[in-house]
Motif scaffolding. Structure first.
Motif, PDB file in Angstrom:
ATOM      1  N   SER A  15     -16.155   7.078 123.294  1.00  0.00           N
ATOM      2  CA  SER A  15     -15.291   8.068 124.233  1.00  0.00           C
ATOM      3  C   SER A  15     -15.302   7.541 125.773  1.00  0.00           C
ATOM      4  O   SER A  15     -16.313   7.265 126.149  1.00  0.00           O
ATOM      5  CB  SER A  15     -16.353   9.332 124.204  1.00  0.00           C
ATOM      6  OG  SER A  15     -15.965  10.415 125.386  1.00  0.00           O
ATOM      7  N   ALA A  16     -14.113   7.859 126.226  1.00  0.00           N
ATOM      8  CA  ALA A  16     -13.972   7.307 127.819  1.00  0.00           C
ATOM      9  C   ALA A  16     -14.975   8.420 128.355  1.00  0.00           C
ATOM     10  O   ALA A  16     -15.137   7.949 129.657  1.00  0.00           O
ATOM     11  CB  ALA A  16     -12.423   7.588 128.139  1.00  0.00           C
ATOM     12  N   ALA A  17     -15.632   9.446 128.033  1.00  0.00           N
ATOM     13  CA  ALA A  17     -16.380  10.108 128.825  1.00  0.00           C
ATOM     14  C   ALA A  17     -17.810   9.675 129.293  1.00  0.00           C
ATOM     15  O   ALA A  17     -18.378  10.329 130.011  1.00  0.00           O
ATOM     16  CB  ALA A  17     -16.522  11.644 128.375  1.00  0.00           C
ATOM     17  N   VAL A  18     -18.232   8.594 128.385  1.00  0.00           N
ATOM     18  CA  VAL A  18     -19.581   8.252 128.219  1.00  0.00           C
ATOM     19  C   VAL A  18     -19.771   7.217 129.826  1.00  0.00           C
ATOM     20  O   VAL A  18     -18.998   6.308 129.717  1.00  0.00           O
ATOM     21  CB  VAL A  18     -19.821   7.292 127.049  1.00  0.00           C
ATOM     22  CG1 VAL A  18     -21.086   6.612 127.210  1.00  0.00           C
ATOM     23  CG2 VAL A  18     -19.682   8.207 126.069  1.00  0.00           C
ATOM     24  N   PRO A  19     -20.652   7.854 130.620  1.00  0.00           N
ATOM     25  CA  PRO A  19     -21.078   6.830 131.929  1.00  0.00           C
ATOM     26  C   PRO A  19     -21.687   5.621 131.418  1.00  0.00           C
ATOM     27  O   PRO A  19     -22.561   5.573 130.618  1.00  0.00           O
ATOM     28  CB  PRO A  19     -21.584   7.910 132.620  1.00  0.00           C
ATOM     29  CG  PRO A  19     -22.172   8.718 131.809  1.00  0.00           C
ATOM     30  CD  PRO A  19     -21.415   9.074 130.269  1.00  0.00           C
ATOM     31  N   ALA A  20     -21.528   4.420 132.430  1.00  0.00           N
ATOM     32  CA  ALA A  20     -22.114   3.376 131.975  1.00  0.00           C
ATOM     33  C   ALA A  20     -22.842   2.859 133.343  1.00  0.00           C
ATOM     34  O   ALA A  20     -23.956   2.904 133.417  1.00  0.00           O
ATOM     35  CB  ALA A  20     -21.289   2.268 131.442  1.00  0.00           C
ATOM     36  N   VAL A  21     -21.942   2.579 134.467  1.00  0.00           N
ATOM     37  CA  VAL A  21     -22.237   2.011 135.644  1.00  0.00           C
ATOM     38  C   VAL A  21     -23.098   2.990 136.664  1.00  0.00           C
ATOM     39  O   VAL A  21     -23.072   4.155 136.193  1.00  0.00           O
ATOM     40  CB  VAL A  21     -21.168   1.331 136.509  1.00  0.00           C
ATOM     41  CG1 VAL A  21     -20.467   0.268 135.599  1.00  0.00           C
ATOM     42  CG2 VAL A  21     -20.319   2.540 136.852  1.00  0.00           C
ATOM     43  N   PRO A  22     -23.997   2.587 137.358  1.00  0.00           N
ATOM     44  CA  PRO A  22     -24.838   3.646 138.321  1.00  0.00           C
ATOM     45  C   PRO A  22     -24.121   4.511 139.010  1.00  0.00           C
ATOM     46  O   PRO A  22     -24.527   5.875 139.001  1.00  0.00           O
ATOM     47  CB  PRO A  22     -25.495   2.691 139.385  1.00  0.00           C
ATOM     48  CG  PRO A  22     -25.555   1.283 138.618  1.00  0.00           C
ATOM     49  CD  PRO A  22     -24.322   1.148 137.469  1.00  0.00           C
ATOM     50  N   LEU A 214     -20.773  13.958 120.666  1.00  0.00           N
ATOM     51  CA  LEU A 214     -19.431  13.715 121.528  1.00  0.00           C
ATOM     52  C   LEU A 214     -18.513  15.062 121.474  1.00  0.00           C
ATOM     53  O   LEU A 214     -17.623  15.254 122.006  1.00  0.00           O
ATOM     54  CB  LEU A 214     -18.641  12.794 121.078  1.00  0.00           C
ATOM     55  CG  LEU A 214     -19.405  11.230 121.288  1.00  0.00           C
ATOM     56  CD1 LEU A 214     -18.295  10.167 120.452  1.00  0.00           C
ATOM     57  CD2 LEU A 214     -19.621  10.933 122.520  1.00  0.00           C
ATOM     58  N   LEU A 215     -19.175  16.205 120.847  1.00  0.00           N
ATOM     59  CA  LEU A 215     -18.335  17.293 120.455  1.00  0.00           C
ATOM     60  C   LEU A 215     -18.953  18.726 120.887  1.00  0.00           C
ATOM     61  O   LEU A 215     -20.285  18.587 121.005  1.00  0.00           O
ATOM     62  CB  LEU A 215     -17.892  17.251 119.029  1.00  0.00           C
ATOM     63  CG  LEU A 215     -17.510  16.354 118.199  1.00  0.00           C
ATOM     64  CD1 LEU A 215     -17.561  16.499 116.734  1.00  0.00           C
ATOM     65  CD2 LEU A 215     -16.095  15.931 118.721  1.00  0.00           C
ATOM     66  N   LEU A 216     -18.307  19.488 121.260  1.00  0.00           N
ATOM     67  CA  LEU A 216     -18.753  20.657 121.690  1.00  0.00           C
ATOM     68  C   LEU A 216     -18.850  21.683 120.446  1.00  0.00           C
ATOM     69  O   LEU A 216     -18.308  20.999 119.308  1.00  0.00           O
ATOM     70  CB  LEU A 216     -17.454  21.569 122.607  1.00  0.00           C
ATOM     71  CG  LEU A 216     -17.183  20.975 123.933  1.00  0.00           C
ATOM     72  CD1 LEU A 216     -15.930  21.440 124.643  1.00  0.00           C
ATOM     73  CD2 LEU A 216     -18.543  21.024 124.760  1.00  0.00           C
ATOM     74  N   PRO A 221     -13.468  17.726 121.406  1.00  0.00           N
ATOM     75  CA  PRO A 221     -14.246  16.645 122.181  1.00  0.00           C
ATOM     76  C   PRO A 221     -14.771  17.208 123.553  1.00  0.00           C
ATOM     77  O   PRO A 221     -14.048  17.854 124.130  1.00  0.00           O
ATOM     78  CB  PRO A 221     -13.046  15.537 122.353  1.00  0.00           C
ATOM     79  CG  PRO A 221     -12.416  15.609 121.228  1.00  0.00           C
ATOM     80  CD  PRO A 221     -12.127  17.346 121.235  1.00  0.00           C
ATOM     81  N   ALA A 222     -15.683  16.718 123.738  1.00  0.00           N
ATOM     82  CA  ALA A 222     -16.574  17.137 124.941  1.00  0.00           C
ATOM     83  C   ALA A 222     -15.862  16.244 126.351  1.00  0.00           C
ATOM     84  O   ALA A 222     -15.991  14.963 126.145  1.00  0.00           O
ATOM     85  CB  ALA A 222     -18.060  16.970 125.007  1.00  0.00           C
ATOM     86  N   LEU A 228     -21.296  19.601 128.154  1.00  0.00           N
ATOM     87  CA  LEU A 228     -22.114  19.932 127.013  1.00  0.00           C
ATOM     88  C   LEU A 228     -23.261  20.826 127.435  1.00  0.00           C
ATOM     89  O   LEU A 228     -23.814  21.544 126.488  1.00  0.00           O
ATOM     90  CB  LEU A 228     -22.697  18.638 126.478  1.00  0.00           C
ATOM     91  CG  LEU A 228     -21.450  17.862 125.654  1.00  0.00           C
ATOM     92  CD1 LEU A 228     -22.155  16.345 125.380  1.00  0.00           C
ATOM     93  CD2 LEU A 228     -21.204  18.496 124.156  1.00  0.00           C
ATOM     94  N   VAL A 229     -23.794  20.602 128.671  1.00  0.00           N
ATOM     95  CA  VAL A 229     -24.859  21.440 129.091  1.00  0.00           C
ATOM     96  C   VAL A 229     -24.337  22.934 129.281  1.00  0.00           C
ATOM     97  O   VAL A 229     -25.167  23.670 128.874  1.00  0.00           O
ATOM     98  CB  VAL A 229     -25.311  20.839 130.487  1.00  0.00           C
ATOM     99  CG1 VAL A 229     -26.470  21.714 131.275  1.00  0.00           C
ATOM    100  CG2 VAL A 229     -26.026  19.410 130.461  1.00  0.00           C
ATOM    101  N   ALA A 230     -23.198  23.179 129.881  1.00  0.00           N
ATOM    102  CA  ALA A 230     -22.817  24.569 129.992  1.00  0.00           C
ATOM    103  C   ALA A 230     -22.858  25.349 128.732  1.00  0.00           C
ATOM    104  O   ALA A 230     -23.138  26.385 128.478  1.00  0.00           O
ATOM    105  CB  ALA A 230     -21.500  24.501 130.661  1.00  0.00           C
ATOM    106  N   ALA A 231     -22.247  24.505 127.673  1.00  0.00           N
ATOM    107  CA  ALA A 231     -21.950  24.910 126.266  1.00  0.00           C
ATOM    108  C   ALA A 231     -23.571  25.103 125.668  1.00  0.00           C
ATOM    109  O   ALA A 231     -23.639  26.142 125.171  1.00  0.00           O
ATOM    110  CB  ALA A 231     -21.250  23.950 125.274  1.00  0.00           C
ATOM    111  N   ALA A 232     -24.479  24.376 126.111  1.00  0.00           N
ATOM    112  CA  ALA A 232     -25.817  24.546 125.411  1.00  0.00           C
ATOM    113  C   ALA A 232     -26.346  25.956 126.136  1.00  0.00           C
ATOM    114  O   ALA A 232     -27.070  26.601 125.218  1.00  0.00           O
ATOM    115  CB  ALA A 232     -26.501  23.309 125.596  1.00  0.00           C
TER     116      ALA A 232
END
Length: 243
Positions: A15-22, A214-216, A221-222, A228-232
């Motif tokens: 998923s392009a939404a996954v963060p990696a760099v600081p 990765l899913l709502l 797709p989230a 995801l936090v808001a949905a939770a």
């Protein structure tokens, strides 16, 4: 308590939404906390995208996230980031910037020595006890059990059909411990949302984020950890079981 798990071992190929760099992790953390998360769990990454326990990368990641949030920030110590238990201990002892807490996978070699090293440095320990492993049994015998901040009961079965049964079996095993510790219950992929609902109904801490799914809840797709936090927080607790 709702923890956000920002990235885990997932990469942009999933998923392009996954963060990696600081910088991206800090932006994602800030948005997730603004959406209601009260704790952050992150996997620091090398420039090539691999999980790492490097003191330099850890310092950069923690500094970036702490500049934009005022909640506890924890990191992984998973064996995949450093397979050799001796080298893993050396890495932890070389950290120059310390997380608020670190997760220790109790089924991995060297878990107790790692927990001891973290506690010696003033880092709180999350004891990760995964379904389908000997982690729970080892933890019940551990002299370090009373000193962990919380137990992370991780349902690794991705099946939504078996999610609640697996979660309840894991919780029943933990209930045999004479040392009651706060529990954070969560699932992964197909079990993420069913287990989150169960945790809410039982009054347990839980977590959500792109590491776990990765899913709502509706299967779409989230776009971000914050979504995801808001949905939770909007998700109803699981319906009670029939008598």
């Amino acid at each position: 308590m709702l923890q956000v798990c920002l990235n885990g071992r997932r990469g942009p190929g999933e998923s392009a939404a996954v963060p990696a760099v600081p910088e991206a992790l800090a932006e994602a953390a800030a948005a997730a906390v603004a959406a209601g998360a009260g704790d952050v769990h992150v996997h620091p990454r090398t420039p090539c995208g691999s999980d790492t326990l490097s003191p330099r990368v850890l310092a950069e990641t923690l500094t970036a996230i702490r500049a934009v949030v005022d909640v506890p920030v924890g990191v992984t110590t998973g064996a995949w980031a450093e397979p050799d238990p001796v080298r893993r201990l050396a890495r932890v002892r070389s950290w120059t910037v310390l997380p608020d807490h670190a997760s220790v996978n109790w089924h991995e070699p060297g878990a107790e020595s790692l927990a001891a090293a973290l506690l010696d440095r003033g880092v709180a320990v999350e004891a990760v006890l995964c379904s389908g492993t000997d982690g729970p049994a080892r933890f019940l015998r551990s002299a370090w059990a009373p000193r962990v901040r919380r137990v992370v009961a991780a349902v690794r079965d991705p099946s939504p059909v078996r999610a609640e049964e697996t979660a309840r079996a894991l919780l029943a095993a933990l209930a045999r411990s004479p040392h009651a510790r706060p529990v954070l219950l969560h699932g992964v992929d197909g079990s993420a949302w069913p287990v989150l609902r169960l945790a809410r109904r039982l009054g347990l801490g839980t977590r959500i984020g792109l590491e776990d799914t990765l899913l709502l809840p509706d299967g779409t797709p989230a776009a971000s950890n914050a979504r995801l936090v808001a949905a939770a927080l909007a998700e109803p607790a699981a319906a009670p079981l029939p008598a």
